[in-house]
Enzyme design. Structure first.
Site, PDB file in Angstrom:
ATOM      1  CB  THR A   1     -12.581 -18.791  50.229  1.00  0.00           C
ATOM      2  OG1 THR A   1     -13.677 -18.585  49.766  1.00  0.00           O
ATOM      3  CG2 THR A   1     -12.654 -20.348  50.561  1.00  0.00           C
TER       4      THR A   1
ATOM      5  N   PRO B   1     -10.323 -28.201  60.527  1.00  0.00           N
ATOM      6  CG  PRO B   1      -8.801 -27.684  58.827  1.00  0.00           C
ATOM      7  CD  PRO B   1      -9.238 -28.524  59.864  1.00  0.00           C
TER       8      PRO B   1
ATOM      9  CB  SER C   1     -15.561 -18.083  52.715  1.00  0.00           C
ATOM     10  OG  SER C   1     -14.660 -19.202  53.252  1.00  0.00           O
TER      11      SER C   1
ATOM     12  CG  HIS D   1     -17.243  33.870  46.839  1.00  0.00           C
ATOM     13  ND1 HIS D   1     -17.746  33.250  45.661  1.00  0.00           N
ATOM     14  CD2 HIS D   1     -18.446  34.240  47.614  1.00  0.00           C
ATOM     15  CE1 HIS D   1     -19.007  32.789  45.903  1.00  0.00           C
ATOM     16  NE2 HIS D   1     -19.524  33.663  46.926  1.00  0.00           N
TER      17      HIS D   1
ATOM     18  CB  SER E   1      12.450  24.816  54.323  1.00  0.00           C
ATOM     19  OG  SER E   1      13.329  24.824  53.035  1.00  0.00           O
TER      20      SER E   1
ATOM     21  CE  LYS F   1       8.435  27.852  53.172  1.00  0.00           C
ATOM     22  NZ  LYS F   1       7.290  27.173  53.683  1.00  0.00           N
TER      23      LYS F   1
ATOM     24  CG  ASN G   1       6.313  24.235  55.680  1.00  0.00           C
ATOM     25  OD1 ASN G   1       6.608  25.359  55.493  1.00  0.00           O
ATOM     26  ND2 ASN G   1       7.256  23.470  55.170  1.00  0.00           N
TER      27      ASN G   1
ATOM     28  CD  GLU H   1       2.020  21.019  54.535  1.00  0.00           C
ATOM     29  OE1 GLU H   1       2.817  20.048  54.725  1.00  0.00           O
ATOM     30  OE2 GLU H   1       2.298  22.083  54.167  1.00  0.00           O
TER      31      GLU H   1
END
Length: 462
Positions: free
Chosen positions: A99, A128, A138, A186, A316, A322, A324, A329
């Site tokens: 509301t 309003p 609302s 698997h 890293s 290194k 990644n 991710e």
């Protein structure tokens, strides 16, 4: 800070002088200092469309006079153009009907409409509630906004991102159609397939999810508008609901319809649960694709390493060189966020007590966030990862010919049990499959070579 005095049914309230909102917005702003989550900007945009459509229909039906209705519509255009940004400060964690956000929109639009009328030399009050909120509650406009916002965001943001990712994956599937590799089930060796076939499975996931969503969003085309407070349409002109849907369709370019039962439309959020469930299905497939990519790219020397992915940033703070799988991710984190959002949407939707669900702002927040982050992460994953994926042919060939599961190709010749013996002997004595098979006396070298062609096992036509 300079203030002005605004009034509502509860009395006077001090409001920052440079803001267009009124007393009810200010009360909500002060009473709900909870978290940092705000009503999404996408909902502001959709509400502007809804308020404009309402003003045009109210004018057509004679419920609001032309000067006021035109000024309200013009003020909504200012919202859509971003001219009134900074006037919508409310937290998600407010009344569950939304509301105060509805009143935030009403107050800002009313204030701006009066400014526009004053610029025309017209001293006209725009209220309003009485004018901007005429023929609405609302309780029907917020459910309407949930449907409209979700549909528009899915069509305008999510679908283009899905198309881009699909085409990138499909292109890789065609490019790598002849690269035979070992399959895995698997997490263990399985019979061969091609890298292109593997990519084709990922591409089809995106394509299929879009097909499901294209059907799902049709449930969002039914609108609660016209139900007002409890679904009866009190204080709403006859025919308003149908004309509103028609007008909104013209403004947005999407086909919307009035819901056939407003009592359902106000209290139930089942359609949103269905659509968000489809977003969760997409998230599940994105999780699978990202995990497959980072497994296949693992290494670079001590993992599977059958593909390489772009090196976008150092991986890293302590291990030099290194790198990644950061895009993978990011996509998996988005996936789990969407899965969590789905739980929130489902639980919130179960709380439709009597004539109204009062968990709508949190449903809105989670719906919008899920669509937004899914769209963004697919664009990012495609641009910064998929297009740069390359096969490591040497590692693919090595892994393919080291696998003992290729012995499956001998089953039609010698049977399952004898093929199993050949594979186990090879493993125990350090032989190749070919050496073990010939030593068994069950097949000749020529028979072995004909049956054990990896491309043939993968179904690749000569």
């Amino acid at each position: 800070m300079e203030y002005r005095i605004e009034r509502d049914s509860m009395g006077e309230v001090k409001v920052p002088a440079d803001k267009l909102w009124g007393a009810q917005t200010q009360r909500s702003f002060e009473n709900f200092q909870i978290g940092t989550e705000k009503i999404p900007a996408e909902l502001v945009t959709v509400f502007a469309y809804l308020k404009k459509a309402a003003a045009l229909v109210n004018k057509e039906l004679g419920a609001v006079d032309g000067d006021r209705a035109d000024a309200i519509a013009a003020a909504c255009d200012d919202v859509l153009a971003g001219k009134l940004d900074g006037n919508f400060p409310l937290a998600v964690w407010m009344t569950g009907s939304g509301t105060q956000f509805n009143m935030n929109m009403n107050e800002v639009i009313a204030h701006r409409a009066m400014q526009l009328l004053q610029e025309q030399g017209k001293d006209v009050n725009v209220h309003p509630n009485d004018h901007v909120n005429h023929s609405q509650s609302s309780n029907d406009i917020f459910p309407t906004s949930l449907h409209v916002a979700s549909l528009l965001l899915i069509k305008n943001q999510l679908f283009p991102a899905m198309d881009t990712l699909y085409h990138a994956l499909h292109a890789k599937a065609e490019e790598y159609a002849d690269i035979v590799k070992i399959g895995r089930t698997h997490l263990q060796d399985a019979t061969p397939l091609t890298l292109g076939q593997e990519f084709s499975g990922w591409a089809r996931m995106i394509e299929r999810n879009k097909e499901m969503l294209e059907r799902g969003i049709d449930f969002l085309r039914d609108l609660a508008m016209g139900g007002t407070a409890v679904g009866t349409g009190i204080n709403c002109p006859a025919g308003y609901d149908v004309k509103f849907a028609e007008t909104l369709s013209q403004l947005t370019g999407e086909a919307f319809h009035t819901a056939p039962n407003k009592f359902h439309a106000l209290t139930s959020k089942d359609e949103l649960v269905v659509v968000h469930g489809m977003l969760k299905a997409l998230a599940c497939d994105l999780m699978k694709i990202a995990n497959d990519v980072r497994w296949l790219a693992s290494g670079p020397r001590c993992g599977i390493g059958e593909i390489t992915i772009p090196e976008n940033e150092p991986g890293s703070s302590i291990m030099p060189s290194k790198v990644n799988p950061t895009q993978c991710e990011a996509m998996t984190m988005v996936a789990v966020q969407v899965m969590g959002n789905d739980a929130t949407v489902g639980i919130a939707a179960s709380q439709g007590n009597f004539e109204l669900n009062v968990f709508m702002p949190v449903i809105a927040y989670n719906m919008v966030q899920s669509i937004r982050i899914l769209s963004d992460v697919m664009d990012s994953f495609c641009r910064h990862c998929v297009v740069g994926i390359q096969p490591n042919l040497k590692k693919i060939d090595y892994n393919l010919h080291q696998s003992l599961i290729l012995v499956t190709g001998l089953v039609p010749l010698v049977g399952y049990d004898k093929a199993c013996t050949i594979a186990k002997t090879a493993a125990k004595e350090g032989l190749t499959l070919r050496e073990s098979a010939i030593a068994s006396g069950l097949v000749t070298g020529e028979q072995f070579d004909a049956a054990m062609d990896p491309a043939k096992l993968a179904g690749v036509k000569a």
